[in-house]
Write a protein that holds these residues in place. Structure first.
Motif, PDB file in Angstrom:
ATOM      1  N   HIS A  85       0.832  -1.191   0.000  1.00  0.00           N
ATOM      2  CA  HIS A  85       0.000   0.000   0.000  1.00  0.00           C
ATOM      3  C   HIS A  85       0.871   1.247   0.000  1.00  0.00           C
ATOM      4  O   HIS A  85       1.936   1.261   0.623  1.00  0.00           O
ATOM      5  N   VAL A  86       0.397   2.259  -0.710  1.00  0.00           N
ATOM      6  CA  VAL A  86       1.095   3.534  -0.767  1.00  0.00           C
ATOM      7  C   VAL A  86       0.150   4.611  -0.247  1.00  0.00           C
ATOM      8  O   VAL A  86      -0.925   4.826  -0.806  1.00  0.00           O
ATOM      9  N   HIS A  87       0.545   5.239   0.845  1.00  0.00           N
ATOM     10  CA  HIS A  87      -0.189   6.384   1.396  1.00  0.00           C
ATOM     11  C   HIS A  87       0.494   7.618   0.840  1.00  0.00           C
ATOM     12  O   HIS A  87       1.698   7.796   1.012  1.00  0.00           O
ATOM     13  N   PHE A  88      -0.264   8.471   0.152  1.00  0.00           N
ATOM     14  CA  PHE A  88       0.312   9.701  -0.392  1.00  0.00           C
ATOM     15  C   PHE A  88      -0.608  10.877  -0.106  1.00  0.00           C
ATOM     16  O   PHE A  88      -1.805  10.718   0.093  1.00  0.00           O
ATOM     17  N   TRP A  89      -0.021  12.054  -0.073  1.00  0.00           N
ATOM     18  CA  TRP A  89      -0.740  13.286   0.235  1.00  0.00           C
ATOM     19  C   TRP A  89       0.064  14.455  -0.320  1.00  0.00           C
ATOM     20  O   TRP A  89       1.179  14.274  -0.805  1.00  0.00           O
ATOM     21  N   LEU A  90      -0.506  15.638  -0.262  1.00  0.00           N
ATOM     22  CA  LEU A  90       0.225  16.841  -0.661  1.00  0.00           C
ATOM     23  C   LEU A  90       0.603  17.625   0.591  1.00  0.00           C
ATOM     24  O   LEU A  90      -0.258  17.953   1.411  1.00  0.00           O
ATOM     25  N   ASN A  91       1.893  17.900   0.726  1.00  0.00           N
ATOM     26  CA  ASN A  91       2.377  18.767   1.792  1.00  0.00           C
ATOM     27  C   ASN A  91       2.161  20.225   1.434  1.00  0.00           C
ATOM     28  O   ASN A  91       1.976  21.071   2.305  1.00  0.00           O
ATOM     29  N   HIS A  92       2.215  20.501   0.119  1.00  0.00           N
ATOM     30  CA  HIS A  92       2.158  21.890  -0.343  1.00  0.00           C
ATOM     31  C   HIS A  92       1.631  21.918  -1.777  1.00  0.00           C
ATOM     32  O   HIS A  92       1.986  21.072  -2.594  1.00  0.00           O
ATOM     33  N   LEU A  93       0.792  22.903  -2.052  1.00  0.00           N
ATOM     34  CA  LEU A  93       0.335  23.174  -3.415  1.00  0.00           C
ATOM     35  C   LEU A  93       0.599  24.634  -3.694  1.00  0.00           C
ATOM     36  O   LEU A  93      -0.016  25.521  -3.081  1.00  0.00           O
ATOM     37  N   GLY A  94       1.543  24.904  -4.588  1.00  0.00           N
ATOM     38  CA  GLY A  94       1.888  26.281  -4.946  1.00  0.00           C
ATOM     39  C   GLY A  94       1.202  26.697  -6.231  1.00  0.00           C
ATOM     40  O   GLY A  94       0.330  25.994  -6.761  1.00  0.00           O
ATOM     41  N   GLU A  95       1.600  27.831  -6.753  1.00  0.00           N
ATOM     42  CA  GLU A  95       1.035  28.351  -8.000  1.00  0.00           C
ATOM     43  C   GLU A  95       1.366  27.441  -9.176  1.00  0.00           C
ATOM     44  O   GLU A  95       0.522  27.167 -10.016  1.00  0.00           O
ATOM     45  N   THR A  96       2.621  26.957  -9.233  1.00  0.00           N
ATOM     46  CA  THR A  96       3.073  26.135 -10.365  1.00  0.00           C
ATOM     47  C   THR A  96       3.682  24.809  -9.922  1.00  0.00           C
ATOM     48  O   THR A  96       4.084  24.015 -10.761  1.00  0.00           O
TER      49      THR A  96
END
Length: 146
Positions: A85-96
């Motif tokens: 299993h792979v748990h993934f998420w976003l730590n940061h979402l910037g403009e680009t």
């Protein structure tokens, strides 16, 4: 989706299959294959939400992006083929850009094999320069923010 996938506080858990050709001569997942395995986990998430490649090309311009950085710490080897299993998420979402966090673990979540982060940058295909994410990508990405 597994029960574990619905139980995480943030991000998403995707079961993936480790194949024989992912293994090295010692029968463990080759270190270079982890980036590919992460793609096997992230791709279905985005595909189910309208961001995919098919015979017509990319469904959205956001799929034209490049990995800027990939960092991983290996804790225990994944031995043999089978489900991980792979748990993934976003730590940061910037403009680009965006930065994923990820963790490879056993199906029962008792063993963490590896964890790390991957930064990506959306590129303009004509200039190869960073360009902003679309609102569609931002909507999907927001579901992964930690």
């Amino acid at each position: 989706m597994t029960d574990l996938a619905t139980a995480v506080e943030y991000g998403h858990v995707e079961p993936i299959t480790v194949y024989f050709d992912d293994l090295d001569a010692m029968g463990i997942v080759h270190n270079a294959r982890y980036a590919v395995l992460l793609e096997r986990a992230v791709t279905p998430y985005w595909t189910e939400r309208g961001h995919y490649f098919d015979h017509n090309g990319p469904s959205t311009p956001d799929l034209f992006h490049a990995v800027r950085e990939f960092a991983i710490t290996y804790h225990r080897p994944i031995r043999g083929a089978g489900e991980v299993h792979v748990h993934f998420w976003l730590n940061h979402l910037g403009e680009t850009s965006a930065e994923y966090g990820f963790r490879f673990h056993s199906p029962d979540a008792t063993v963490v094999y590896a964890e790390g982060r991957r930064a990506i940058v959306r590129l303009d295909p004509a200039t190869m320069r960073p360009t902003p994410w679309t609102e569609s990508a931002r909507a999907v990405a927001s579901t992964l923010l930690r």
